[in-house]
Scaffold this active site. Structure first.
Site, mmCIF file in Angstrom:
data_model
loop_
_atom_site.group_PDB
_atom_site.id
_atom_site.type_symbol
_atom_site.label_atom_id
_atom_site.label_comp_id
_atom_site.label_asym_id
_atom_site.label_seq_id
_atom_site.Cartn_x
_atom_site.Cartn_y
_atom_site.Cartn_z
ATOM 1 N N PRO A 134 66.882 -19.604 33.383
ATOM 2 C CA PRO A 134 67.719 -20.735 33.825
ATOM 3 C C PRO A 134 69.081 -20.839 33.135
ATOM 4 O O PRO A 134 69.167 -21.079 31.944
ATOM 5 C CB PRO A 134 66.874 -21.965 33.474
ATOM 6 C CG PRO A 134 65.566 -21.470 33.010
ATOM 7 C CD PRO A 134 65.740 -20.064 32.603
ATOM 8 N N GLU A 135 70.130 -20.678 33.917
ATOM 9 C CA GLU A 135 71.496 -20.961 33.473
ATOM 10 C C GLU A 135 72.008 -22.109 34.349
ATOM 11 O O GLU A 135 71.230 -22.700 35.096
ATOM 12 C CB GLU A 135 72.357 -19.699 33.580
ATOM 13 C CG GLU A 135 71.774 -18.565 32.739
ATOM 14 C CD GLU A 135 72.579 -17.274 32.760
ATOM 15 O OE1 GLU A 135 73.768 -17.315 33.129
ATOM 16 O OE2 GLU A 135 72.018 -16.233 32.418
ATOM 17 N N LYS A 190 72.828 -26.471 30.448
ATOM 18 C CA LYS A 190 71.410 -26.133 30.581
ATOM 19 C C LYS A 190 70.505 -27.316 30.246
ATOM 20 O O LYS A 190 69.289 -27.188 30.240
ATOM 21 C CB LYS A 190 71.080 -24.953 29.652
ATOM 22 C CG LYS A 190 71.850 -23.679 30.017
ATOM 23 C CD LYS A 190 71.606 -22.585 29.005
ATOM 24 C CE LYS A 190 72.528 -21.401 29.272
ATOM 25 N NZ LYS A 190 72.484 -20.402 28.198
ATOM 26 N N HIS A 211 50.187 -22.777 31.593
ATOM 27 C CA HIS A 211 51.519 -22.985 31.020
ATOM 28 C C HIS A 211 52.192 -24.275 31.472
ATOM 29 O O HIS A 211 53.397 -24.437 31.322
ATOM 30 C CB HIS A 211 52.409 -21.787 31.338
ATOM 31 C CG HIS A 211 51.874 -20.507 30.782
ATOM 32 N ND1 HIS A 211 51.662 -20.325 29.435
ATOM 33 C CD2 HIS A 211 51.467 -19.371 31.383
ATOM 34 C CE1 HIS A 211 51.156 -19.112 29.245
ATOM 35 N NE2 HIS A 211 51.025 -18.523 30.406
ATOM 36 N N ARG A 247 56.786 -19.088 27.850
ATOM 37 C CA ARG A 247 57.246 -18.601 26.551
ATOM 38 C C ARG A 247 57.531 -19.722 25.561
ATOM 39 O O ARG A 247 57.768 -19.467 24.386
ATOM 40 C CB ARG A 247 58.495 -17.749 26.775
ATOM 41 C CG ARG A 247 58.581 -16.605 25.829
ATOM 42 C CD ARG A 247 59.648 -15.636 26.275
ATOM 43 N NE ARG A 247 60.294 -15.077 25.123
ATOM 44 C CZ ARG A 247 61.331 -14.258 25.179
ATOM 45 N NH1 ARG A 247 61.831 -13.942 26.360
ATOM 46 N NH2 ARG A 247 61.856 -13.793 24.101
ATOM 47 N N ARG A 256 87.674 -18.117 17.132
ATOM 48 C CA ARG A 256 86.619 -17.091 17.081
ATOM 49 C C ARG A 256 87.226 -15.704 17.249
ATOM 50 O O ARG A 256 86.646 -14.869 17.934
ATOM 51 C CB ARG A 256 85.620 -17.340 18.214
ATOM 52 C CG ARG A 256 85.100 -18.737 18.294
ATOM 53 C CD ARG A 256 84.000 -18.963 17.306
ATOM 54 N NE ARG A 256 83.559 -20.343 17.318
ATOM 55 C CZ ARG A 256 82.428 -20.747 16.766
ATOM 56 N NH1 ARG A 256 81.647 -19.897 16.184
ATOM 57 N NH2 ARG A 256 82.105 -22.007 16.788
ATOM 58 N N ARG A 293 72.955 -9.564 22.625
ATOM 59 C CA ARG A 293 72.285 -9.642 23.928
ATOM 60 C C ARG A 293 72.584 -8.397 24.744
ATOM 61 O O ARG A 293 73.686 -7.832 24.656
ATOM 62 C CB ARG A 293 72.772 -10.873 24.698
ATOM 63 C CG ARG A 293 72.636 -12.176 23.955
ATOM 64 C CD ARG A 293 71.194 -12.507 23.635
ATOM 65 N NE ARG A 293 70.393 -12.573 24.834
ATOM 66 C CZ ARG A 293 70.348 -13.647 25.636
ATOM 67 N NH1 ARG A 293 71.015 -14.729 25.320
ATOM 68 N NH2 ARG A 293 69.619 -13.637 26.726
#
Length: 265
Positions: free
Chosen positions: A2-3, A59, A92, A110, A151, A253
């Site tokens: 899910p994004e 999210k 779950h 998860r 950054r 990632r």
DNA sequence: TCTCGTGTTTCTTG
DNA sequence: TCAAGAAACACGAG
């Protein structure tokens, strides 16, 4: 999974419960997703309360009830769905709100997802101070530029995943944005020119808008001219130039990009 | 059996 | 104090 757009889709799965009273709460208070929530308080506040509204920001989701608010984050494998009122919990299914006509279910194999809880009808602390939505007027080019400057040593891919500035962007969206903007994912933020940053800003908003339209509406598969359907394809090719896509870990990632379209300059 | 993952938090290092 | 990277969390799929 899910994004931004998937979260919006899942949020709407509970729409059938709007205006309805919760008659019974079934959940696993010891499940990891419930960490930090007082099980007694939670059950007491939810039982007999009415689902008033729902909202998604990035999210994070917020479900307002007549006596409390529930926040849900889906983590990597969470999902929301509605089942019949006589539904019985599967392995779950961690939280189920039984209403008269249906059961609202949150499941997450998860358990990287999370439930937040706030008693009362005022705005929960965890819902305040959210960064501007990427499609709002407050997400400006200069806000983007400032963040990237701070950054400057980090790869752009890793920075796009930072929720404090890019709420809702996850792994596939970050890859899609960089592919469309023709930016190499490992490029350090300090090396992006003003022109590239402006184009990045435009592309972020374009991908958000299109993802919400395609996936957020009915979970449709994105079309073949997006990077999305080719990212995990064995022998996947760039839908723009046709050469083999590359994959490697960037910013912790797995990242997919086109070595011809996405270069350092 | 082993590796990996559409996420976030916390710890460690610089 | 801040930024960047790595580890940890838990479990199903390939």
């Amino acid at each position: 999974m899910p994004e931004l757009a998937e979260v919006e889709y899942f949020r709407k799965q509970w729409n059938g419960g709007l205006g309805q009273v919760v008659q019974h709460v079934a959940w696993h208070p010891r499940a990891r997703i419930a960490r930090g929530v007082d099980p007694v308080e939670f059950e007491k506040a939810l039982t007999g309360s009415r689902l008033i509204s729902s909202a998604a920001h990035g999210k994070q989701m917020l479900f307002r009830f007549s006596r409390a608010a529930v926040g849900i984050h889906l983590g990597m494998t969470g999902e929301l769905r509605a089942e019949r009122a006589d539904f019985s919990l599967g392995k779950h299914d961690h939280l189920v709100l039984f209403q008269g006509k249906q059961a609202l279910v949150f499941s997450d194999p998860r358990q990287f997802g999370r439930i937040l809880f706030h008693r009362g009808t005022d705005e929960p602390g965890w819902w305040k101070n959210r960064p501007p939505d990427l499609l709002s007027n407050d997400f400006t080019k200069s806000a983007l530029q400032n963040f990237l400057t701070r950054r400057k040593a980090a790869p752009i891919k890793a920075v796009l995943l930072m929720q404090e500035r890019f709420p809702g962007v996850g792994n596939w969206m970050a890859d899609e944005i960089l592919w469309r903007a023709r930016i190499l994912p490992s490029l350090r933020c300090g090396r992006l020119s003003e022109q590239v940053v402006n184009n990045l800003w435009k592309t972020i908003r374009e991908v958000c808008r299109q993802a919400l339209r395609v996936i957020g509406t009915d979970f449709s598969d994105p079309p073949d001219d997006w990077l999305f359907p080719h990212r995990w394809e064995k022998g996947g090719c760039c839908p723009r130039c046709g050469i083999d896509l590359k994959r490697a870990e960037v910013g912790g990632r797995t990242t997919c990009w086109c070595p011809r379209c996405q270069k350092e300059d």
